[in-house]
Design an enzyme around this catalytic site. Structure first.
Site, PDB file in Angstrom:
ATOM      1  N   GLU A  80      89.689 -18.029 -50.479  1.00  0.00           N
ATOM      2  CA  GLU A  80      90.227 -18.779 -49.327  1.00  0.00           C
ATOM      3  C   GLU A  80      89.554 -20.127 -49.077  1.00  0.00           C
ATOM      4  O   GLU A  80      89.144 -20.425 -47.953  1.00  0.00           O
ATOM      5  CB  GLU A  80      90.161 -17.889 -48.074  1.00  0.00           C
ATOM      6  N   GLU A 140      95.907  -8.156 -52.414  1.00  0.00           N
ATOM      7  CA  GLU A 140      95.685  -7.538 -51.084  1.00  0.00           C
ATOM      8  C   GLU A 140      97.031  -7.213 -50.439  1.00  0.00           C
ATOM      9  O   GLU A 140      97.273  -7.511 -49.270  1.00  0.00           O
ATOM     10  CB  GLU A 140      94.888  -8.494 -50.176  1.00  0.00           C
TER      11      GLU A 140
HETATM   12  O1  G3I Z   1      80.796  -2.991 -39.699  1.00  0.00           O
HETATM   13  C1  G3I Z   1      81.135  -3.142 -38.300  1.00  0.00           C
HETATM   14  C2  G3I Z   1      80.737  -1.919 -37.559  1.00  0.00           C
HETATM   15  O2  G3I Z   1      79.338  -1.790 -37.596  1.00  0.00           O
HETATM   16  C3  G3I Z   1      81.249  -2.025 -36.124  1.00  0.00           C
HETATM   17  O3  G3I Z   1      80.988  -0.844 -35.440  1.00  0.00           O
HETATM   18  C4  G3I Z   1      82.759  -2.291 -36.088  1.00  0.00           C
HETATM   19  C5  G3I Z   1      83.290  -2.502 -34.681  1.00  0.00           C
HETATM   20  O4  G3I Z   1      84.407  -3.322 -34.649  1.00  0.00           O
HETATM   21  O5  G3I Z   1      83.005  -3.444 -36.829  1.00  0.00           O
HETATM   22  C6  G3I Z   1      82.627  -3.324 -38.186  1.00  0.00           C
HETATM   23  O6  G3I Z   1      82.949  -4.491 -38.858  1.00  0.00           O
HETATM   24  C7  G3I Z   1      84.304  -4.710 -39.122  1.00  0.00           C
HETATM   25  C8  G3I Z   1      84.506  -4.759 -40.635  1.00  0.00           C
HETATM   26  O7  G3I Z   1      85.837  -5.151 -40.920  1.00  0.00           O
HETATM   27  C9  G3I Z   1      84.247  -3.398 -41.296  1.00  0.00           C
HETATM   28  O8  G3I Z   1      85.127  -2.430 -40.788  1.00  0.00           O
HETATM   29  C10 G3I Z   1      84.687  -6.042 -38.491  1.00  0.00           C
HETATM   30  O9  G3I Z   1      84.654  -5.943 -37.085  1.00  0.00           O
HETATM   31  C11 G3I Z   1      86.065  -6.458 -38.935  1.00  0.00           C
HETATM   32  O10 G3I Z   1      86.334  -7.783 -38.486  1.00  0.00           O
HETATM   33  C12 G3I Z   1      86.151  -6.425 -40.451  1.00  0.00           C
HETATM   34  O11 G3I Z   1      87.441  -6.787 -40.815  1.00  0.00           O
HETATM   35  C13 G3I Z   1      87.642  -7.043 -42.185  1.00  0.00           C
HETATM   36  C14 G3I Z   1      88.097  -8.491 -42.350  1.00  0.00           C
HETATM   37  O12 G3I Z   1      88.385  -8.743 -43.719  1.00  0.00           O
HETATM   38  C15 G3I Z   1      86.986  -9.406 -41.862  1.00  0.00           C
HETATM   39  O13 G3I Z   1      86.982 -10.625 -42.406  1.00  0.00           O
HETATM   40  C16 G3I Z   1      88.735  -6.128 -42.690  1.00  0.00           C
HETATM   41  O14 G3I Z   1      88.250  -4.778 -42.676  1.00  0.00           O
HETATM   42  C17 G3I Z   1      89.156  -6.493 -44.112  1.00  0.00           C
HETATM   43  O15 G3I Z   1      90.307  -5.789 -44.458  1.00  0.00           O
HETATM   44  C18 G3I Z   1      89.477  -7.981 -44.166  1.00  0.00           C
HETATM   45  O16 G3I Z   1      89.784  -8.310 -45.512  1.00  0.00           O
HETATM   46  C19 G3I Z   1      90.183  -9.653 -45.771  1.00  0.00           C
HETATM   47  C20 G3I Z   1      89.803  -9.985 -47.179  1.00  0.00           C
HETATM   48  O17 G3I Z   1      88.423  -9.733 -47.366  1.00  0.00           O
HETATM   49  C21 G3I Z   1      90.147 -11.433 -47.519  1.00  0.00           C
HETATM   50  N1  G3I Z   1      91.550 -11.717 -47.267  1.00  0.00           N
HETATM   51  C22 G3I Z   1      92.025 -11.368 -45.932  1.00  0.00           C
HETATM   52  C23 G3I Z   1      91.712  -9.881 -45.674  1.00  0.00           C
HETATM   53  C24 G3I Z   1      92.307  -9.456 -44.394  1.00  0.00           C
HETATM   54  O18 G3I Z   1      91.667 -10.142 -43.345  1.00  0.00           O
END
Ligand code: G3I
Length: 372
Positions: free
Chosen positions: A160, A265
């Site tokens: 990205e 994805e």
């Molecule tokens: O790890 C913490 C945890 O400790 C906490 O309790 C919890 C509470 O909300 O959050 C957890 O972190 C989350 C993490 O995913 C793991 O589950 C974050 O809040 C959350 O924002 C994060 O989201 C991820 C996102 O990327 C963040 O950038 C999504 O799971 C993941 O599917 C998404 O993937 C991205 C690709 O890497 C790149 N392309 C877009 C795609 C979708 O956004």
């Protein structure tokens, strides 16, 4: 026993047998079909895996993964925030587990991702000196790509880096290192992991303006004599609005550059949204009107979703000579990131398996594309 009771009993037995036989049919249909087997000669079929799945704490997900997928991408745990939390601290526990899981189950692992402006550890964001930032950048790629050089199949080296109009995103990498940072990342990754396939990965890079920027960026890497093997089109699309023409044009144009093309994805969301793409910084406040199907998906939307997936896989099959992988971003609907983005706490239905891990109509349409 009175006549009426007998009749009821017979009805119950017949119903029980019928239900049981439907159950058996479902189980045997489940047993018979497998995405990875059906598309074995066409392209790899992947899924994103979360922490519980990597640690094999989710038995139902594990069964689906083993039955249907021959490739997998860690959804979060190879991102810098987790794998490299402090300047000289690396946390390889979960990434090592993922690699071991892949080896044990003959699932190829795609590393995601070395260089991304999001999910960066706090210490990296706060590095002010350009020299120190460059040292972080170099150490990160050398250490992480080097560790897994003979163990993972591919890396999303840079994720990205582009804006929607095809210009370079003003990320911390751009501001500290200048717009050569993408080429430099590939140069370092190629040296650290000479046998690993190296990809550029983005969302909306099938859209004409962003695609043109993506092509220019890749050309720059190629002109510098640096290896890049492929381009990932993430494929976060919306039901009824999948941009089939742009996708086809992109497959053709990227492949003409000598690149492998993959969908990295894939999900098709069904809930209302006012913009396209997957910029994790874009958020929308919660509101019941934005969560219209908390108790189930209406048939009409289910059908449209199935039709979109069918058309997409027909397109993928048409260009199977150029496409190496199709990876879904999650195992089942309940586990999709789209339940919490861009609005938190919604009920979304973007994948092929429902919250109980049952195959949805979209699954059968996708499988059916091989019979047409
Ligand atoms: O790890 C913490 C945890 O400790 C906490 O309790 C919890 C509470 O909300 O959050 C957890 O972190 C989350 C993490 O995913 C793991 O589950 C974050 O809040 C959350 O924002 C994060 O989201 C991820 C996102 O990327 C963040 O950038 C999504 O799971 C993941 O599917 C998404 O993937 C991205 C690709 O890497 C790149 N392309 C877009 C795609 C979708 O956004």
């Amino acid at each position: 026993m009175p006549y009426n009771n007998n009749k009821t009993l017979v009805r119950c037995i017949v119903l029980a047998i019928a239900t049981c036989s439907m159950g058996t049919q479902w189980v045997s249909a489940q047993k018979k079909t497998s995405l990875k087997k059906v598309f074995a000669k066409d392209f790899g079929i992947g899924t994103a895996m979360n922490t519980a799945q990597i640690e094999e704490r989710d038995a139902k997900a594990n069964a689906v993964i083993l039955q249907h997928f021959n490739m997998a991408t860690p959804e979060n745990i190879m991102k810098a925030e987790i794998i490299h939390p402090q300047w000289d601290v690396y946390n390889f526990d979960l990434a090592d587990k993922m690699v071991a899981y892949g080896k044990k189950n003959k699932i190829k692992i795609n590393g995601h991702t070395l260089i991304w402006h999001s999910q960066l550890p706090a210490f990296a964001r706060n590095i002010r000196s350009v020299d120190s930032f460059r040292t972080f950048f170099t150490n990160h790629i050398n250490t992480v790509a080097g560790r897994y050089k003979d163990q993972i199949f591919s890396w999303d080296v840079v994720n990205e880096a582009l804006n929607e109009d095809g210009t370079m995103r003003r990320s911390v990498f751009l501001s500290r290192l200048g717009d050569n940072f993408v080429t430099e990342a590939f140069r370092l990754a190629a040296a650290a992991a000479p046998k690993t396939e190296l990809y550029y990965n983005d969302y909306n890079n099938e859209q004409p303006a962003k695609r043109a920027g993506c092509i220019a960026l890749i050309k720059k890497i190629q002109d510098a004599g640096v290896r890049i093997d492929g381009v990932g089109i993430q494929g976060h699309w919306h039901v009824g609005k999948v941009p089939f023409k742009d996708i086809e044009e992109s497959i053709i144009q990227y492949a003409a550059m000598g690149l492998k093309v993959m969908f990295t994805e894939l999900d098709i969301e069904v809930l209302p949204r006012s913009f396209q793409g997957a910029d994790v910084n874009q958020r929308v406040a919660s509101n019941p009107a934005l969560n219209p199907y908390p108790n189930g998906l209406p048939d009409s939307v289910q059908q449209q979703l199935a039709n979109d997936y069918e058309a997409l896989f027909k397109l993928f099959l048409k260009h199977k000579d150029k496409i190496t992988r199709v990876t879904f971003w999650g195992v089942n609907d309940g586990q999709s990131w789209l339940n919490d983005w861009p609005v938190r706490g919604r009920t979304n239905y973007p994948l092929l398996f429902d919250r109980e891990f049952n195959p949805k109509p979209a699954y059968y349409k996708v499988i059916g594309t091989k019979n047409k």
